[in-house]
Design a protein around this motif. Structure first.
Motif, PDB file in Angstrom:
ATOM      1  N   GLU A  57      30.738  35.136   5.982  1.00 20.22           N
ATOM      2  CA  GLU A  57      31.958  34.987   4.842  1.00 20.22           C
ATOM      3  C   GLU A  57      31.129  35.798   3.893  1.00 20.22           C
ATOM      4  N   LEU A  58      30.003  35.684   3.725  1.00 22.40           N
ATOM      5  CA  LEU A  58      29.748  36.113   2.385  1.00 22.40           C
ATOM      6  C   LEU A  58      29.253  38.324   3.088  1.00 22.40           C
ATOM      7  N   ASP A  59      28.957  38.584   3.899  1.00 19.35           N
ATOM      8  CA  ASP A  59      28.841  39.923   4.495  1.00 19.35           C
ATOM      9  C   ASP A  59      30.187  40.565   4.573  1.00 19.35           C
ATOM     10  N   THR A  60      31.400  39.916   4.608  1.00 20.06           N
ATOM     11  CA  THR A  60      32.858  40.487   4.832  1.00 20.06           C
ATOM     12  C   THR A  60      33.477  40.241   3.311  1.00 20.06           C
ATOM     13  N   HIS A  61      32.657  40.551   2.044  1.00 17.51           N
ATOM     14  CA  HIS A  61      32.768  40.678   0.878  1.00 17.51           C
ATOM     15  C   HIS A  61      31.735  41.235  -0.498  1.00 17.51           C
ATOM     16  N   PRO A  62      32.459  41.534  -1.293  1.00 13.59           N
ATOM     17  CA  PRO A  62      31.454  42.311  -1.796  1.00 13.59           C
ATOM     18  C   PRO A  62      30.461  40.800  -2.795  1.00 13.59           C
ATOM     19  N   VAL A  63      28.816  41.263  -2.929  1.00 12.23           N
ATOM     20  CA  VAL A  63      28.123  40.237  -2.748  1.00 12.23           C
ATOM     21  C   VAL A  63      27.362  41.053  -3.466  1.00 12.23           C
ATOM     22  N   TRP A  64      26.812  40.004  -4.649  1.00 10.68           N
ATOM     23  CA  TRP A  64      24.969  40.433  -5.942  1.00 10.68           C
ATOM     24  C   TRP A  64      24.528  39.435  -5.314  1.00 10.68           C
ATOM     25  N   LEU A  65      23.392  39.314  -5.882  1.00  8.04           N
ATOM     26  CA  LEU A  65      21.827  38.471  -5.614  1.00  8.04           C
ATOM     27  C   LEU A  65      21.282  38.561  -7.200  1.00  8.04           C
ATOM     28  N   PHE A  66      20.789  37.503  -7.301  1.00  9.48           N
ATOM     29  CA  PHE A  66      20.042  37.924  -8.483  1.00  9.48           C
ATOM     30  C   PHE A  66      18.599  36.719  -8.419  1.00  9.48           C
ATOM     31  N   SER A  67      17.731  36.567  -8.875  1.00 10.53           N
ATOM     32  CA  SER A  67      16.363  35.764  -9.408  1.00 10.53           C
ATOM     33  C   SER A  67      16.635  35.690 -10.427  1.00 10.53           C
ATOM     34  N   SER A  68      15.861  34.129 -10.771  1.00 11.11           N
ATOM     35  CA  SER A  68      14.866  34.000 -11.475  1.00 11.11           C
ATOM     36  C   SER A  68      13.974  33.446 -12.095  1.00 11.11           C
ATOM     37  N   GLY A  69      13.252  33.392 -12.865  1.00  8.26           N
ATOM     38  CA  GLY A  69      11.320  33.004 -12.512  1.00  8.26           C
ATOM     39  C   GLY A  69      10.537  33.644 -13.325  1.00  8.26           C
ATOM     40  N   PRO A  70      10.333  35.248 -13.260  1.00  8.53           N
ATOM     41  CA  PRO A  70       8.626  35.396 -14.634  1.00  8.53           C
ATOM     42  C   PRO A  70       9.386  34.647 -16.057  1.00  8.53           C
ATOM     43  N   VAL A  71       8.193  34.410 -16.699  1.00  6.63           N
ATOM     44  CA  VAL A  71       8.293  34.273 -17.874  1.00  6.63           C
ATOM     45  C   VAL A  71       7.263  34.704 -18.901  1.00  6.63           C
ATOM     46  N   VAL A  80      27.888  36.112  -5.686  1.00 12.20           N
ATOM     47  CA  VAL A  80      27.268  36.749  -6.578  1.00 12.20           C
ATOM     48  C   VAL A  80      26.176  35.119  -6.456  1.00 12.20           C
ATOM     49  N   VAL A  81      25.177  35.650  -5.451  1.00 15.68           N
ATOM     50  CA  VAL A  81      24.489  33.927  -5.827  1.00 15.68           C
ATOM     51  C   VAL A  81      22.793  34.134  -6.244  1.00 15.68           C
ATOM     52  N   GLY A  82      22.707  33.506  -6.628  1.00 17.57           N
ATOM     53  CA  GLY A  82      21.357  33.374  -7.345  1.00 17.57           C
ATOM     54  C   GLY A  82      20.266  32.265  -7.265  1.00 17.57           C
ATOM     55  N   SER A  83      18.837  32.168  -7.234  1.00 21.91           N
ATOM     56  CA  SER A  83      18.274  31.548  -6.836  1.00 21.91           C
ATOM     57  C   SER A  83      16.794  31.499  -7.770  1.00 21.91           C
ATOM     58  N   ALA A  84      16.160  30.103  -8.575  1.00 16.22           N
ATOM     59  CA  ALA A  84      14.738  30.310  -8.931  1.00 16.22           C
ATOM     60  C   ALA A  84      14.284  30.617  -7.790  1.00 16.22           C
ATOM     61  N   ALA A  85      12.809  31.423  -8.227  1.00 16.01           N
ATOM     62  CA  ALA A  85      11.809  31.940  -7.457  1.00 16.01           C
ATOM     63  C   ALA A  85      10.969  31.067  -8.295  1.00 16.01           C
ATOM     64  N   TYR A  86       9.820  30.460  -7.161  1.00 17.94           N
ATOM     65  CA  TYR A  86       8.705  29.887  -7.012  1.00 17.94           C
ATOM     66  C   TYR A  86       7.459  30.567  -5.622  1.00 17.94           C
ATOM     67  N   ALA A  87       6.492  30.479  -6.409  1.00 19.15           N
ATOM     68  CA  ALA A  87       5.850  31.044  -4.969  1.00 19.15           C
ATOM     69  C   ALA A  87       6.257  32.259  -4.654  1.00 19.15           C
ATOM     70  N   GLY A  88       6.918  33.428  -4.848  1.00 21.32           N
ATOM     71  CA  GLY A  88       7.452  34.320  -4.338  1.00 21.32           C
ATOM     72  C   GLY A  88       8.222  34.438  -3.435  1.00 21.32           C
TER      73      GLY A  88
END
Length: 174
Positions: free
Chosen positions: A73-87, A49-57
């Motif tokens: 490595e990631l492409d051969t395994h289950p992966v989910w992505l998340f973003s955080s940003g809107p307030v 599970v990989v995530g990042s803060a979002a700034y300026a889109g």
């Protein structure tokens, strides 16, 4: 099953989301490590599970680099992505669109495709104007900035936990 939750944060709100995702996945019986992307190494993990803060889109540069650098490595395994940003507390923007969907960073589609991510979720973030540095801090002091960028913690912990629980269920052996 070993899961790596890797994240990029600037002021700590995304780290908090990553920690909650890790705790929730751990409660589903998975072995979980939560690390900043600068300290994360994907070898030996079964899912990500990989995530990042979002700034300026956009995702933070170090998160984009992590996904690109560890693509094989990631492409051969289950992966989910998340973003955080809107307030804020509004769930729809002036055009009637879901704020989280409208706030999805521009680079997420390419990253999702590159690693065949099983999903992406944008979560509301947190804004503490006193913690902001440089021009970011000045913007929040202006009347227009205060309206556009309201201060407070808008992270929806129930939403975060439900999303992580769904990932945990998907990763459970049949």
């Amino acid at each position: 099953m070993r899961v790596l939750v890797a994240y990029a944060t600037k002021y700590g709100a995304t780290a908090g989301i990553a920690e909650r995702i890790g705790e929730t996945l751990g409660r589903t019986g998975l072995e979980v490590d939560v690390r900043p992307v600068a300290e994360a190494e994907p070898a030996g993990y079964d899912a990500f599970v990989v995530g990042s803060a979002a700034y300026a889109g956009h995702w933070r540069k170090e998160a984009r680099k992590f996904v690109k650098h560890h693509h094989d490595e990631l492409d051969t395994h289950p992966v989910w992505l998340f973003s955080s940003g809107p307030v804020g507390t509004e769930t729809e923007d002036a055009k009637g669109r879901d704020v989280r969907e409208a706030s999805t960073p521009k680079d997420v589609a390419g990253l999702t495709e590159a690693v065949h991510a099983r999903g992406h979720r944008t979560f509301f973030g947190k804004l503490d104007p006193d913690a902001l540095k440089g021009p970011e801090g000045l913007v929040t002091k202006l009347p227009a900035g205060k309206k556009m960028l309201p201060s407070g913690d808008f992270r929806d912990w129930d939403d975060i936990e439900h999303w992580a629980e769904a990932i945990g269920k998907e990763l459970q052996p049949a």
